[in-house]
Design a protein around this motif. Structure first.
Motif, PDB file in Angstrom:
ATOM      1  N   VAL A  69       1.972   1.867  -3.568  1.00 28.31           N
ATOM      2  CA  VAL A  69       0.903   2.532  -4.317  1.00 28.31           C
ATOM      3  C   VAL A  69       0.847   4.013  -3.955  1.00 28.31           C
ATOM      4  O   VAL A  69       0.764   4.887  -4.834  1.00 28.31           O
TER       5      VAL A  69
ATOM      6  N   ASP B 137      -5.393   1.022 -10.690  1.00 25.55           N
ATOM      7  CA  ASP B 137      -6.203   0.228  -9.758  1.00 25.55           C
ATOM      8  C   ASP B 137      -5.276  -0.541  -8.831  1.00 25.55           C
ATOM      9  O   ASP B 137      -4.114  -0.797  -9.165  1.00 25.55           O
ATOM     10  N   TYR B 138      -5.771  -0.898  -7.673  1.00 24.65           N
ATOM     11  CA  TYR B 138      -5.048  -1.789  -6.766  1.00 24.65           C
ATOM     12  C   TYR B 138      -6.069  -2.478  -5.861  1.00 24.65           C
ATOM     13  O   TYR B 138      -7.082  -1.890  -5.487  1.00 24.65           O
TER      14      TYR B 138
ATOM     15  N   LYS C 181       0.832  -1.209   0.000  1.00 25.32           N
ATOM     16  CA  LYS C 181       0.000   0.000   0.000  1.00 25.32           C
ATOM     17  C   LYS C 181       0.869   1.262   0.000  1.00 25.32           C
ATOM     18  O   LYS C 181       0.502   2.272  -0.612  1.00 25.32           O
TER      19      LYS C 181
ATOM     20  N   TYR D 207      -2.631  -6.868  -5.953  1.00 24.64           N
ATOM     21  CA  TYR D 207      -2.400  -6.439  -7.320  1.00 24.64           C
ATOM     22  C   TYR D 207      -2.269  -4.922  -7.414  1.00 24.64           C
ATOM     23  O   TYR D 207      -3.038  -4.184  -6.799  1.00 24.64           O
ATOM     24  N   ILE D 208      -1.288  -4.478  -8.204  1.00 23.78           N
ATOM     25  CA  ILE D 208      -1.172  -3.061  -8.572  1.00 23.78           C
ATOM     26  C   ILE D 208      -1.265  -2.994 -10.092  1.00 23.78           C
ATOM     27  O   ILE D 208      -0.433  -3.573 -10.803  1.00 23.78           O
TER      28      ILE D 208
ATOM     29  N   VAL E 208      -1.007   4.864 -11.703  1.00 23.44           N
ATOM     30  CA  VAL E 208      -1.689   3.738 -11.060  1.00 23.44           C
ATOM     31  C   VAL E 208      -3.173   3.816 -11.411  1.00 23.44           C
ATOM     32  O   VAL E 208      -3.836   4.809 -11.139  1.00 23.44           O
TER      33      VAL E 208
END
Length: 287
Positions: A64, A82-83, A61, A93-94, A80
């Motif tokens: 991100v 989505d995550y 996190k 997932y990133i 970015v």
């Protein structure tokens, strides 16, 4: 992950192409079926041990967060999209922008002019300046040609912010590119000058076509007091055509004492000056 696809909370990613796999993560190129665009996906494996699970999720996190915060000020990092955490599959997932181009490691010997390479390095320095100026004071800590993309537009892009987000990693960076203070035997906690050192190594490698190695009877090693280099093979010894100003800059970046290397802002400014000088010389030669 099912049938070569990843289901996110609101998007479906199909046509996965595995690009790289390590013990901790995998990366893919895929298609966002909802948006009709290619994306780059980093899949971080989440351990079952509760303590390790917390650490991995917090670090993921933070990665991100770092990319999103720095990305607000520059387009030289992937956006970015989505995550999310797939708890069943134990994968975080990133999903991010796919940068079209080549890693610097593949592009290193393909530049037609040194100025084109220097522009890439200046772009990366610009990202590092934003990282340093951020309220969280980020340092990338794993600068190497594999983590720098050269876009089809010739611009430089900095990728993989995993080390920047992990404050507890015992083994930092990549051999040959990591700053000496990142080794446990140096017992230094500051990382303020680590990225400058790594940039110096990349500059050394480009202008000499030789990756310098630290250690006894290698390219450089420290004195017994570990206060300065006992021996340091300057890049001009391997490239007699290297301008003195560039040689001096590389030597400065690779000082053992991190306080003598200057900042990433200093490095960016000097690279811009040298790049402009080389461009003027090139233009004069064409007339």
């Amino acid at each position: 992950m099912e049938d070569n696809q990843i289901k996110g909370p609101s998007h479906l990613y199909t046509g996965l192409q595995l690009r790289m796999e390590t013990a901790c993560s995998r990366t893919y190129i895929a298609t966002d079926a909802s948006m009709g665009r290619e994306v780059f996906i980093k899949a971080i494996l989440v351990p079952e041990d509760p303590a390790e699970e917390r650490h991995v999720l917090v670090t993921a996190k933070r990665e991100v967060q770092a990319m999103m915060q720095i990305g607000e000020g520059t387009y030289h990092v992937p956006t970015v999209y989505d995550y999310f955490h797939d708890k069943k599959a134990r994968i975080f997932y990133i999903v991010m922008q796919r940068i079209l181009g080549n890693a610097l490691s593949k592009q290193m010997e393909k530049f037609e002019r040194d100025e084109d390479f220097l522009r890439v390095m200046i772009d990366v320095c610009g990202v590092l300046v934003l990282m340093n100026n951020n309220k969280n004071g980020y340092h990338h800590k794993d600068l190497k040609p594999d983590n720098i993309m050269v876009g089809t537009d010739g611009a430089g892009y900095l990728i993989d912010f995993g080390s920047a987000a992990d404050y507890t990693r015992k083994v930092e960076g990549t051999a040959c590119y990591r700053a000496p203070e990142m080794s446990q035997r140096m017992r230094q906690t500051t990382r303020a000058g680590a990225d400058v050192f790594s940039m110096g190594v990349i500059l050394y490698e480009y202008f000499t076509r030789h990756l310098p190695i630290m250690g006894a009877r290698k390219d450089y090693w420290e004195n017994r007091a570990r206060t300065a280099w006992e021996v340091f093979k300057e890049p001009k010894e391997l490239n007699a055509q290297l301008p003195p100003q560039m040689n001096a800059l590389i030597v400065k970046c690779m000082q053992l004492d991190s306080t003598k290397r200057g900042t990433v802002f200093d490095l960016k400014r000097e690279l811009e000056r040298l790049c402009n000088r080389r461009r003027c010389s090139y233009d004069r030669a064409r007339r």
